[in-house]
Write an enzyme that holds these catalytic residues in place. Structure first.
Site, PDB file in Angstrom:
ATOM      1  CD  GLU A  96       9.271  11.347 -16.367  1.00  0.00           C
ATOM      2  OE1 GLU A  96       8.783  11.458 -17.807  1.00  0.00           O
ATOM      3  OE2 GLU A  96       8.804  10.468 -15.697  1.00  0.00           O
ATOM      4  N   GLY A 128       0.823  -1.110   0.065  1.00  0.00           N
ATOM      5  CA  GLY A 128       0.007   0.108  -0.024  1.00  0.00           C
ATOM      6  C   GLY A 128       0.814   1.350   0.017  1.00  0.00           C
ATOM      7  CE1 TYR A 129       5.397   1.162   1.126  1.00  0.00           C
ATOM      8  CE2 TYR A 129       7.046   1.546  -0.529  1.00  0.00           C
ATOM      9  CZ  TYR A 129       6.581   1.413   0.719  1.00  0.00           C
ATOM     10  OH  TYR A 129       7.750   0.760   1.690  1.00  0.00           O
ATOM     11  CD  GLU A 178       9.796  -2.128  -6.207  1.00  0.00           C
ATOM     12  OE1 GLU A 178       8.856  -2.244  -6.747  1.00  0.00           O
ATOM     13  OE2 GLU A 178      10.230  -1.107  -5.499  1.00  0.00           O
TER      14      GLU A 178
END
Length: 386
Positions: free
Chosen positions: A367, A116-117, A236
């Site tokens: 970006e 949940g980010y 990750e």
């Protein structure tokens, strides 16, 4: 140091290959497959001492297992978020009680996790999240309210690790906490699948309406969520990057086959594009191995995940574009048995093209990765924040 494989690693590779060859055909549904992996000791490789993982394994054997799994055509992992993201984070930042409660359930395949980010308006800008968690001291819980988006596997997960604001009025990196939230809270948590242009729904929206998270399930302490979240993002793009590249190689092979069958490979420009894709994939592998085996200083370590993301995101997009190019006009045509009951069936290369359009956005946009490299690695002036 250079990263390499030993004869012992080769023996481990043979063991992994043989086990997968025997069990993949009868894998069954994804939850049962996770439990099969756990029972055989394949979850939690290299978690270190403490008895939480299934078997000790150094970095090279973690790479071997990831590569063999990718080659085996085994089902996509439902447990990889818990195993590869949350577990290393708990080992680094969690309390002994949190490790004892959650790590064995991940290693056995009994509990699945989601992340949940990202939020609407705060995707790659993680510091801009607005989900709040208000502590209810009498109940010993936080009450979580807000919305998360692009949440993989939320519809299957038992738990979600949530980055939320626990300090009222806080902004940016301050006042955030890393909470472990059970998903089985009817009326307090709602999961809505997001239908993509591929016709599939790998991602979800998750709505929290006063969902409970126990006070003792705050990882790293209240207010330290940013540090914990950044630590997790470092995990990750580790060993799993090499497994991802095995999948990329398989996709490239299908594109080459399509180019040969359509005659597109006779075009020297197309051949040059295919060779370029192959060469860049080899460079990505060597870069990943070098990074994993390096004793680089902290500045280099900080920049390595961002460099890797920039490399593979645009590479994969170009592969999808090339897949359509070698197919010609036929790439825009659906299957011969198209019908109203199945109006959106894609073949593998069509799915590759459409899904890869998001590669430079999800997991941290290009970006944002360039900004990280500029500020944290090259020491350039920081971008103004609103």
């Amino acid at each position: 140091m250079d990263f390499g494989f030993t004869p012992e690693d080769a023996a481990f590779r043979a063991e992994a290959h043989a086990w997968l060859a025997e069990h993949v055909a009868g894998a069954g549904e994804r939850g049962a497959w996770e439990r099969t992996l756990g029972a055989a000791g394949w979850i939690g490789l290299g978690w270190g001492e403490g008895g939480y993982g299934n078997r000790p394994a150094g970095l090279s054997r973690q790479v071997v297992w990831a590569e063999e799994y990718a080659r085996s055509a085994a089902p996509p992992r439902s447990g990889h978020i818990g195993e590869n993201l949350l577990a290393p984070t708990l080992i680094a930042h969690g309390s002994d009680e949190q490790k004892s409660r959650f790590l064995p359930a991940i290693a056995s395949g009994d509990e699945l996790w989601c992340q949940g980010y990202s939020e609407p308006g705060a995707g790659s800008d993680l510091a801009g999240i607005r989900t709040e968690a208000v502590r209810d001291g009498d109940a010993g819980v936080y009450r979580v309210t807000g919305q998360k988006i692009w949440t993989s596997l939320a519809h299957e997960a038992d738990w979600c690790f949530v980055l939320a604001r626990t300090e009222a009025g806080s902004r940016r990196h301050r006042g955030l906490s890393f909470l472990l939230v059970p998903m089985d809270q009817p009326g307090r948590i709602e999961v809505r699948p997001i239908r993509q242009m591929t016709g599939t729904s790998e991602f979800n929206e998750v709505f929290f309406d006063g969902a409970h998270a126990r006070v003792e399930h705050v990882v790293g302490g209240e207010g330290n969520g940013w540090q914990v979240a950044m630590s997790l993002l470092g995990f990750e793009r580790g060993v799993s990057t090499l497994a991802q590249q095995i999948g990329f190689a398989q996709e490239l092979g299908r594109v080459v086959e399509a180019a040969v069958s359509t005659g597109a490979a006779d075009d020297p420009v197309v051949r040059d594009c295919l060779v370029r894709q192959w060469a860049e994939l080899r460079v990505m592998r060597w870069n990943a191995l070098r990074t994993l085996g390096s004793s680089a200083d902290q500045v280099q370590v900080q920049g390595a995940p961002s460099v890797a993301k920039l490399l593979w995101g645009r590479w994969h997009q170009r592969l999808g574009e090339l897949a359509m190019r070698v197919r010609g006009a036929g790439a825009a045509v659906g299957p011969a048995d198209w019908s109203a009951s199945a109006p959106y069936e894609l073949d593998a290369l069509q799915h590759l093209f459409l899904f890869s359009r998001a590669d430079t956005i999800y997991g941290g946009s290009d970006e944002v990765q360039r900004t990280i490299i500029a500020e944290r690695v090259l020491g350039l002036p920081r971008e103004p924040k609103g």
